[in-house]
Design a protein around this motif. Structure first.
Motif, PDB file in Angstrom:
ATOM      1  N   GLN A   1       0.807  -1.224   0.000  1.00 36.10           N
ATOM      2  CA  GLN A   1       0.000   0.000   0.000  1.00 36.10           C
ATOM      3  C   GLN A   1       0.841   1.275   0.000  1.00 36.10           C
ATOM      4  O   GLN A   1       0.291   2.379  -0.029  1.00 36.10           O
ATOM      5  CB  GLN A   1      -0.936   0.021   1.210  1.00 36.10           C
ATOM      6  N   LEU A   2       2.151   1.127   0.034  1.00 37.83           N
ATOM      7  CA  LEU A   2       3.035   2.290   0.133  1.00 37.83           C
ATOM      8  C   LEU A   2       3.966   2.389  -1.063  1.00 37.83           C
ATOM      9  O   LEU A   2       4.414   1.383  -1.605  1.00 37.83           O
ATOM     10  CB  LEU A   2       3.853   2.234   1.419  1.00 37.83           C
ATOM     11  N   ARG A   3       4.263   3.616  -1.442  1.00 37.10           N
ATOM     12  CA  ARG A   3       5.184   3.852  -2.549  1.00 37.10           C
ATOM     13  C   ARG A   3       5.899   5.183  -2.309  1.00 37.10           C
ATOM     14  O   ARG A   3       5.261   6.208  -2.063  1.00 37.10           O
ATOM     15  CB  ARG A   3       4.412   3.920  -3.872  1.00 37.10           C
ATOM     16  N   PHE A   4       7.238   5.155  -2.352  1.00 40.87           N
ATOM     17  CA  PHE A   4       7.988   6.403  -2.250  1.00 40.87           C
ATOM     18  C   PHE A   4       7.703   7.271  -3.464  1.00 40.87           C
ATOM     19  O   PHE A   4       7.652   6.768  -4.590  1.00 40.87           O
ATOM     20  CB  PHE A   4       9.494   6.131  -2.193  1.00 40.87           C
ATOM     21  N   CYS A   5       7.525   8.561  -3.256  1.00 35.69           N
ATOM     22  CA  CYS A   5       7.411   9.471  -4.391  1.00 35.69           C
ATOM     23  C   CYS A   5       8.738   9.451  -5.150  1.00 35.69           C
ATOM     24  O   CYS A   5       9.796   9.596  -4.543  1.00 35.69           O
ATOM     25  CB  CYS A   5       7.097  10.889  -3.918  1.00 35.69           C
ATOM     26  N   PRO A   6       8.708   9.251  -6.483  1.00 30.51           N
ATOM     27  CA  PRO A   6       9.946   9.198  -7.252  1.00 30.51           C
ATOM     28  C   PRO A   6      10.539  10.571  -7.560  1.00 30.51           C
ATOM     29  O   PRO A   6      11.565  10.662  -8.231  1.00 30.51           O
ATOM     30  CB  PRO A   6       9.523   8.492  -8.544  1.00 30.51           C
ATOM     31  N   GLY A   7       9.907  11.635  -7.070  1.00 33.46           N
ATOM     32  CA  GLY A   7      10.423  12.982  -7.321  1.00 33.46           C
ATOM     33  C   GLY A   7      11.789  13.174  -6.690  1.00 33.46           C
ATOM     34  O   GLY A   7      12.093  12.590  -5.643  1.00 33.46           O
TER      35      GLY A   7
ATOM     36  N   CYS B   1       4.132   0.791 -10.415  1.00 30.40           N
ATOM     37  CA  CYS B   1       5.537   0.577 -10.791  1.00 30.40           C
ATOM     38  C   CYS B   1       6.444   1.769 -10.485  1.00 30.40           C
ATOM     39  O   CYS B   1       7.659   1.647 -10.562  1.00 30.40           O
ATOM     40  CB  CYS B   1       5.642   0.208 -12.269  1.00 30.40           C
ATOM     41  N   GLY B   2       5.867   2.908 -10.146  1.00 36.87           N
ATOM     42  CA  GLY B   2       6.673   4.061  -9.755  1.00 36.87           C
ATOM     43  C   GLY B   2       7.285   4.848 -10.894  1.00 36.87           C
ATOM     44  O   GLY B   2       7.994   5.825 -10.659  1.00 36.87           O
ATOM     45  N   THR B   3       7.025   4.447 -12.151  1.00 41.59           N
ATOM     46  CA  THR B   3       7.564   5.184 -13.295  1.00 41.59           C
ATOM     47  C   THR B   3       6.562   6.244 -13.732  1.00 41.59           C
ATOM     48  O   THR B   3       5.510   6.415 -13.117  1.00 41.59           O
ATOM     49  CB  THR B   3       7.851   4.234 -14.474  1.00 41.59           C
ATOM     50  N   ASP B   4       6.886   6.959 -14.802  1.00 39.69           N
ATOM     51  CA  ASP B   4       5.947   7.941 -15.330  1.00 39.69           C
ATOM     52  C   ASP B   4       4.599   7.288 -15.602  1.00 39.69           C
ATOM     53  O   ASP B   4       4.533   6.142 -16.077  1.00 39.69           O
ATOM     54  CB  ASP B   4       6.484   8.534 -16.651  1.00 39.69           C
ATOM     55  N   TYR B   5       3.538   8.008 -15.313  1.00 33.82           N
ATOM     56  CA  TYR B   5       2.193   7.480 -15.548  1.00 33.82           C
ATOM     57  C   TYR B   5       2.040   7.127 -17.025  1.00 33.82           C
ATOM     58  O   TYR B   5       2.422   7.912 -17.897  1.00 33.82           O
ATOM     59  CB  TYR B   5       1.174   8.543 -15.138  1.00 33.82           C
ATOM     60  N   HIS B   6       1.457   5.927 -17.306  1.00 33.48           N
ATOM     61  CA  HIS B   6       1.522   5.426 -18.678  1.00 33.48           C
ATOM     62  C   HIS B   6       0.211   4.836 -19.190  1.00 33.48           C
ATOM     63  O   HIS B   6       0.220   3.992 -20.082  1.00 33.48           O
ATOM     64  CB  HIS B   6       2.622   4.369 -18.786  1.00 33.48           C
ATOM     65  N   ALA B   7      -0.924   5.233 -18.624  1.00 34.68           N
ATOM     66  CA  ALA B   7      -2.213   4.713 -19.115  1.00 34.68           C
ATOM     67  C   ALA B   7      -2.389   5.078 -20.597  1.00 34.68           C
ATOM     68  O   ALA B   7      -2.014   6.174 -21.022  1.00 34.68           O
ATOM     69  CB  ALA B   7      -3.356   5.315 -18.310  1.00 34.68           C
ATOM     70  N   PRO B   8      -2.943   4.147 -21.405  1.00 36.97           N
ATOM     71  CA  PRO B   8      -3.580   2.876 -21.048  1.00 36.97           C
ATOM     72  C   PRO B   8      -2.628   1.672 -21.020  1.00 36.97           C
ATOM     73  O   PRO B   8      -3.054   0.568 -20.756  1.00 36.97           O
ATOM     74  CB  PRO B   8      -4.597   2.698 -22.168  1.00 36.97           C
ATOM     75  N   THR B   9      -1.356   1.874 -21.309  1.00 36.57           N
ATOM     76  CA  THR B   9      -0.411   0.754 -21.337  1.00 36.57           C
ATOM     77  C   THR B   9      -0.129   0.242 -19.925  1.00 36.57           C
ATOM     78  O   THR B   9       0.066   1.034 -19.003  1.00 36.57           O
ATOM     79  CB  THR B   9       0.907   1.191 -22.001  1.00 36.57           C
TER      80      THR B   9
ATOM     81  N   CYS C   1       5.968  17.792  -4.279  1.00 35.38           N
ATOM     82  CA  CYS C   1       6.775  18.116  -5.467  1.00 35.38           C
ATOM     83  C   CYS C   1       5.977  18.038  -6.761  1.00 35.38           C
ATOM     84  O   CYS C   1       6.498  18.363  -7.827  1.00 35.38           O
ATOM     85  CB  CYS C   1       7.993  17.204  -5.557  1.00 35.38           C
ATOM     86  N   ARG C   2       4.709  17.580  -6.673  1.00 41.24           N
ATOM     87  CA  ARG C   2       3.776  17.506  -7.809  1.00 41.24           C
ATOM     88  C   ARG C   2       4.202  16.500  -8.886  1.00 41.24           C
ATOM     89  O   ARG C   2       3.734  16.558 -10.014  1.00 41.24           O
ATOM     90  CB  ARG C   2       3.575  18.877  -8.459  1.00 41.24           C
ATOM     91  N   THR C   3       5.080  15.568  -8.533  1.00 42.18           N
ATOM     92  CA  THR C   3       5.458  14.515  -9.472  1.00 42.18           C
ATOM     93  C   THR C   3       4.258  13.612  -9.738  1.00 42.18           C
ATOM     94  O   THR C   3       3.548  13.213  -8.812  1.00 42.18           O
ATOM     95  CB  THR C   3       6.618  13.681  -8.905  1.00 42.18           C
ATOM     96  N   VAL C   4       4.041  13.297 -11.012  1.00 36.51           N
ATOM     97  CA  VAL C   4       2.963  12.393 -11.421  1.00 36.51           C
ATOM     98  C   VAL C   4       3.584  11.047 -11.781  1.00 36.51           C
ATOM     99  O   VAL C   4       4.546  10.998 -12.545  1.00 36.51           O
ATOM    100  CB  VAL C   4       2.193  12.960 -12.634  1.00 36.51           C
ATOM    101  N   PHE C   5       3.048   9.956 -11.232  1.00 35.53           N
ATOM    102  CA  PHE C   5       3.651   8.651 -11.503  1.00 35.53           C
ATOM    103  C   PHE C   5       2.615   7.546 -11.376  1.00 35.53           C
ATOM    104  O   PHE C   5       1.522   7.738 -10.834  1.00 35.53           O
ATOM    105  CB  PHE C   5       4.827   8.389 -10.565  1.00 35.53           C
TER     106      PHE C   5
END
Length: 406
Positions: free
Chosen positions: A212-218, A248-256, A240-244
């Protein structure tokens, strides 16, 4: 909201008036009378942004619950929680069913009972590491029974911690996989700086093992995002307003999906086949990617244009706000569109792929229409532009509803 009369017509936008940090900052407000957004918005995702202190309290609560329920030490509870993704009910059931088996699986106990050491009752012992003979009270062992002198344990822990290892520190004996619990490690460490490092690294490991937890990748951001459902959906750090992507913690990639975007990025880096596919099967992929990079410039142009209009008494800020909203939506649509290409690349031929590529083409066309209308919009074009915004967003939402996998 302030009315148009409350704005001075000669005021201008400055660079700080509007923060264009990402394409998803403008969340809609939902009141009780509106439809449940979880049913209408395919990207709707509930999450919280927590501080380190809040996460520590959260983790400690779980440790306390498990420790009290099973009547075990907090140190042992931490090892179990870390090894089993903080699933308290599952751990309790397994522990009560066969505690020995669970402790072996969690690398707390060895698979077989330790062999008796003939010299264990002697007053002196030879350390297998430093080969020094010392008083037996200078030795210690984990549940595996492998005895080493305390100085060697301390050096072992200091070396491991210096390499960023904490919860993964194990016994020094060859082929022994038994892990050192926190209380054992801390009793061997006297330097405050080393103890602090160990606890910091352990905290990092606990967060990473918690579903349930994820470090902000910013960059240099200390925020931890929490979501009850670890879905591959959009999370936004409130600092920091990072979107991810939460999963998986990478850049948001919907719909993939996460696995596909990983394959896509690896393929892009490894060979030119992907580039050939883009040229042959997609319309202006590079242009869309470049467009995203140019969105900041686009916004600045719109702000300058609005300032000129307001200075010439051609409407107020409120009259022109729709143009900024349109530019934000355009960026949002382009962002989604660029991630439709890897999705299409890996799809098997058939009706579903044909439907996806049809919706992809429709979205692409409406994005270009929106871009064209933004460039030429006047105050009298507000209705037409807002209609085009609605069309483009519906195309984007429909595609995500049909194909977004979380």
């Amino acid at each position: 909201m302030m009315s148009g009369e409350e704005y001075d017509s000669d005021m201008e936008y400055s660079d700080d008036d509007i923060c264009y940090e990402d394409y998803y900052n403008n969340e809609e407000d939902y009141d009780a009378e509106q439809v449940d957004p979880s049913k209408t918005d395919p990207e709707y995702f509930v999450f919280d942004c927590l501080t380190v202190e809040e996460v520590e309290r959260l983790l400690n609560e779980s440790v306390e619950i498990l420790s009290n329920t099973l009547q075990i030490t907090p140190s042992l509870a931490k090892v179990l929680l870390h090894a089993h993704e903080w699933a308290i009910p599952d751990i309790i059931v397994k522990y009560r069913g066969d505690s020995c088996r669970l402790l072996v699986l969690s690398k707390i106990k060895p698979p077989h009972p330790p062999e008796p050491v003939a010299s264990r009752h002697m007053r002196h012992q030879v350390c297998p590491v430093c080969v020094a003979t010392q008083n037996i009270d200078r030795f210690n062992s984990l549940a595996c029974g492998h005895l080493f002198c305390k100085d060697c344990w301390t050096m072992h822990f200091e070396v491991q911690i210096a390499q960023g290892i904490s919860t993964g520190i194990g016994c020094m004996a060859q082929e022994c996989e038994v892990l050192a619990p926190e209380d054992f490690v801390l009793t061997m460490l006297s330097r405050p700086s080393t103890r602090d490092k160990y606890q910091q690294f352990a905290f990092r490991d606990y967060v990473k093992s918690h579903p349930q937890l994820r470090f902000c990748p910013g960059p240099n951001c200390q925020v931890v995002v929490r979501a009850k459902e670890p879905w591959a959906k959009r999370a936004i750090c409130n600092v920091c307003r990072t979107v991810f992507c939460f999963r998986c913690g990478t850049d948001y990639h919907a719909p993939t999906d996460c696995a596909t975007i990983k394959k896509w990025l690896t393929k892009c880096a490894d060979d030119s086949e992907t580039a050939n596919y883009i040229s042959a099967h997609t319309k202006d992929w590079e242009n869309h990617s470049k467009s995203l990079k140019l969105e900041e410039q686009t916004l600045q142009k719109i702000k300058t244009r609005i300032n000129k209009k307001v200075m010439n008494a051609s409407g107020t800020w409120i009259d022109w706000q729709y143009l900024l909203d349109a530019a934000t939506l355009l960026a949002k649509c382009r962002y989604t569109l660029q991630y439709t290409y890897p999705y299409a690349y890996y799809m098997e031929p058939g009706p579903r792929k044909e439907l996806f590529e049809y919706q992809q083409a429709q979205l692409e066309a409406e994005i270009e229409n929106l871009s064209w209308k933004i460039e030429r919009a006047e105050t009298t074009d507000r209705g037409d532009l807002e209609n085009q915004m609605d069309i483009a967003e519906k195309r984007r939402t429909t595609l995500l509803k049909d194909f977004l996998e979380v």
